[in-house]
Design a protein around this motif. Structure first.
Motif, PDB file in Angstrom:
ATOM      1  N   ILE A  75     -39.076  27.880 -78.322  1.00  0.00           N
ATOM      2  CA  ILE A  75     -39.351  26.751 -77.427  1.00  0.00           C
ATOM      3  C   ILE A  75     -40.194  25.681 -78.125  1.00  0.00           C
ATOM      4  O   ILE A  75     -40.006  24.479 -77.892  1.00  0.00           O
ATOM      5  N   ARG A  76     -41.095  26.065 -79.006  1.00  0.00           N
ATOM      6  CA  ARG A  76     -41.917  25.075 -79.709  1.00  0.00           C
ATOM      7  C   ARG A  76     -41.062  24.250 -80.674  1.00  0.00           C
ATOM      8  O   ARG A  76     -41.176  23.023 -80.719  1.00  0.00           O
ATOM      9  N   LEU A  77     -40.189  24.908 -81.425  1.00  0.00           N
ATOM     10  CA  LEU A  77     -39.329  24.167 -82.344  1.00  0.00           C
ATOM     11  C   LEU A  77     -38.331  23.292 -81.588  1.00  0.00           C
ATOM     12  O   LEU A  77     -38.032  22.171 -82.009  1.00  0.00           O
ATOM     13  N   GLU A  78     -37.840  23.783 -80.461  1.00  0.00           N
ATOM     14  CA  GLU A  78     -36.966  22.956 -79.623  1.00  0.00           C
ATOM     15  C   GLU A  78     -37.702  21.691 -79.178  1.00  0.00           C
ATOM     16  O   GLU A  78     -37.152  20.591 -79.238  1.00  0.00           O
ATOM     17  N   ALA A  79     -38.932  21.849 -78.729  1.00  0.00           N
ATOM     18  CA  ALA A  79     -39.718  20.701 -78.274  1.00  0.00           C
ATOM     19  C   ALA A  79     -39.893  19.686 -79.397  1.00  0.00           C
ATOM     20  O   ALA A  79     -39.684  18.481 -79.197  1.00  0.00           O
ATOM     21  N   LEU A  80     -40.254  20.152 -80.571  1.00  0.00           N
ATOM     22  CA  LEU A  80     -40.490  19.255 -81.698  1.00  0.00           C
ATOM     23  C   LEU A  80     -39.203  18.590 -82.179  1.00  0.00           C
ATOM     24  O   LEU A  80     -39.215  17.430 -82.608  1.00  0.00           O
ATOM     25  N   ARG A  81     -38.092  19.305 -82.082  1.00  0.00           N
ATOM     26  CA  ARG A  81     -36.807  18.758 -82.502  1.00  0.00           C
ATOM     27  C   ARG A  81     -36.259  17.747 -81.480  1.00  0.00           C
ATOM     28  O   ARG A  81     -35.770  16.682 -81.847  1.00  0.00           O
ATOM     29  N   CYS A  82     -36.391  18.070 -80.197  1.00  0.00           N
ATOM     30  CA  CYS A  82     -35.791  17.240 -79.145  1.00  0.00           C
ATOM     31  C   CYS A  82     -36.646  16.053 -78.728  1.00  0.00           C
ATOM     32  O   CYS A  82     -36.120  15.049 -78.242  1.00  0.00           O
ATOM     33  N   GLU A  83     -37.955  16.153 -78.862  1.00  0.00           N
ATOM     34  CA  GLU A  83     -38.870  15.088 -78.424  1.00  0.00           C
ATOM     35  C   GLU A  83     -39.894  14.756 -79.514  1.00  0.00           C
ATOM     36  O   GLU A  83     -41.100  14.846 -79.302  1.00  0.00           O
ATOM     37  N   PRO A  84     -39.432  14.378 -80.694  1.00  0.00           N
ATOM     38  CA  PRO A  84     -40.369  14.184 -81.810  1.00  0.00           C
ATOM     39  C   PRO A  84     -41.452  13.136 -81.543  1.00  0.00           C
ATOM     40  O   PRO A  84     -42.567  13.274 -82.048  1.00  0.00           O
TER      41      PRO A  84
ATOM     42  N   SER B 275     -47.566  16.763 -84.079  1.00  0.00           N
ATOM     43  CA  SER B 275     -46.934  17.607 -85.096  1.00  0.00           C
ATOM     44  C   SER B 275     -45.471  17.208 -85.253  1.00  0.00           C
ATOM     45  O   SER B 275     -44.856  16.667 -84.333  1.00  0.00           O
ATOM     46  N   ARG B 276     -44.943  17.522 -86.409  1.00  0.00           N
ATOM     47  CA  ARG B 276     -43.522  17.291 -86.667  1.00  0.00           C
ATOM     48  C   ARG B 276     -42.810  18.635 -86.769  1.00  0.00           C
ATOM     49  O   ARG B 276     -43.422  19.650 -87.115  1.00  0.00           O
ATOM     50  N   PHE B 277     -41.524  18.650 -86.509  1.00  0.00           N
ATOM     51  CA  PHE B 277     -40.699  19.851 -86.642  1.00  0.00           C
ATOM     52  C   PHE B 277     -40.922  20.492 -88.008  1.00  0.00           C
ATOM     53  O   PHE B 277     -41.106  21.703 -88.125  1.00  0.00           O
ATOM     54  N   GLU B 278     -40.957  19.644 -89.048  1.00  0.00           N
ATOM     55  CA  GLU B 278     -41.117  20.136 -90.420  1.00  0.00           C
ATOM     56  C   GLU B 278     -42.465  20.819 -90.641  1.00  0.00           C
ATOM     57  O   GLU B 278     -42.587  21.655 -91.534  1.00  0.00           O
TER      58      GLU B 278
ATOM     59  N   VAL C 143     -40.861  20.342 -71.348  1.00  0.00           N
ATOM     60  CA  VAL C 143     -39.854  20.960 -70.483  1.00  0.00           C
ATOM     61  C   VAL C 143     -38.498  20.464 -70.966  1.00  0.00           C
ATOM     62  O   VAL C 143     -38.320  19.252 -71.196  1.00  0.00           O
ATOM     63  N   ARG C 144     -37.572  21.396 -71.129  1.00  0.00           N
ATOM     64  CA  ARG C 144     -36.215  21.044 -71.581  1.00  0.00           C
ATOM     65  C   ARG C 144     -35.631  19.958 -70.680  1.00  0.00           C
ATOM     66  O   ARG C 144     -35.760  20.015 -69.459  1.00  0.00           O
ATOM     67  N   LYS C 145     -34.984  18.999 -71.289  1.00  0.00           N
ATOM     68  CA  LYS C 145     -34.456  17.834 -70.563  1.00  0.00           C
ATOM     69  C   LYS C 145     -33.585  18.244 -69.373  1.00  0.00           C
ATOM     70  O   LYS C 145     -33.695  17.671 -68.284  1.00  0.00           O
ATOM     71  N   SER C 146     -32.743  19.243 -69.542  1.00  0.00           N
ATOM     72  CA  SER C 146     -31.838  19.666 -68.462  1.00  0.00           C
ATOM     73  C   SER C 146     -32.579  20.294 -67.286  1.00  0.00           C
ATOM     74  O   SER C 146     -32.011  20.445 -66.203  1.00  0.00           O
TER      75      SER C 146
ATOM     76  N   LEU D   1     -56.619  15.756 -72.865  1.00  0.00           N
ATOM     77  CA  LEU D   1     -55.375  15.637 -73.610  1.00  0.00           C
ATOM     78  C   LEU D   1     -55.313  14.295 -74.299  1.00  0.00           C
ATOM     79  O   LEU D   1     -56.045  13.372 -73.953  1.00  0.00           O
ATOM     80  N   ALA D   2     -54.432  14.222 -75.267  1.00  0.00           N
ATOM     81  CA  ALA D   2     -54.100  12.968 -75.928  1.00  0.00           C
ATOM     82  C   ALA D   2     -52.600  12.786 -75.772  1.00  0.00           C
ATOM     83  O   ALA D   2     -51.831  13.713 -76.021  1.00  0.00           O
ATOM     84  N   VAL D   3     -52.193  11.598 -75.323  1.00  0.00           N
ATOM     85  CA  VAL D   3     -50.770  11.326 -75.113  1.00  0.00           C
ATOM     86  C   VAL D   3     -50.414   9.994 -75.756  1.00  0.00           C
ATOM     87  O   VAL D   3     -51.201   9.042 -75.722  1.00  0.00           O
ATOM     88  N   ASN D   4     -49.249   9.953 -76.346  1.00  0.00           N
ATOM     89  CA  ASN D   4     -48.703   8.755 -76.968  1.00  0.00           C
ATOM     90  C   ASN D   4     -48.684   7.620 -75.944  1.00  0.00           C
ATOM     91  O   ASN D   4     -48.129   7.767 -74.857  1.00  0.00           O
TER      92      ASN D   4
END
Length: 168
Positions: free
Chosen positions: A22-31, A36-39, A91-94, A122-125
């Protein structure tokens, strides 16, 4: 047709595959939503994934599949131990607009209160208007900004710092 039931629970050090998924999905889908970055995460060793589960991480499951995540990191100094930083919110987009983020926030907040935490931070973009509105609706207030807190390529994006008191 029955609505699928979502369960939320704190995951354990033995569930690094769930956390990783789920963490890698989050980083991949909502960079753009994360510092942090997926990489930064994709090649972490199992020991590092386990270590990161020392702080509470809660996962929302639908049909035993992870669809959301939220955690917090408690400040370590004794004079600051009543505060915690909300992290890894996704949260997954779907599955969005089904109340999962609200449920995760409630579970995390209740757990934090039981530990004696009085304030979530928290810190948010600053460009993530959906997240900003979500946090505002749920009692977080903006207390400041870090100009250029995030670098996205050549772009500098402010970090909005928000807090929510849990003892009120």
């Amino acid at each position: 047709m029955a609505v699928e039931r979502v369960s939320i629970r704190r995951i354990t050090a033995g569930e690094i595959d769930v956390f990783r998924s789920i963490r890698l999905e989050a980083l991949r889908c909502e960079p753009a939503s994360f510092a942090s970055r997926f990489e930064d995460w994709q090649f972490l060793r199992d020991e590092e994934w386990r270590r990161r589960l020392n702080d509470p991480i809660f996962v929302a499951f639908c049909k035993s599949e992870p669809v959301g995540i939220m955690g917090f990191v408690r400040f370590r100094p004794r004079k600051m131990a009543h505060r915690a930083m909300l992290v890894s919110v996704y949260v997954r987009k779907s599955e969005r607009r089904a109340g999962i983020a609200v449920d995760l926030l409630n579970v995390v907040s209740d757990y934090a209160k039981r530990l004696g935490i009085l304030q979530l931070e928290l810190a948010v973009n600053a460009e993530n208007s959906v997240a900003l509105r979500f946090y505002q609706r749920h009692g977080f207030i903006e207390i400041g900004r870090i100009p250029g807190g995030l670098l996205d390529g050549d772009r500098q994006i402010d970090d909005v710092i928000m807090v929510r008191r849990l003892d009120r």
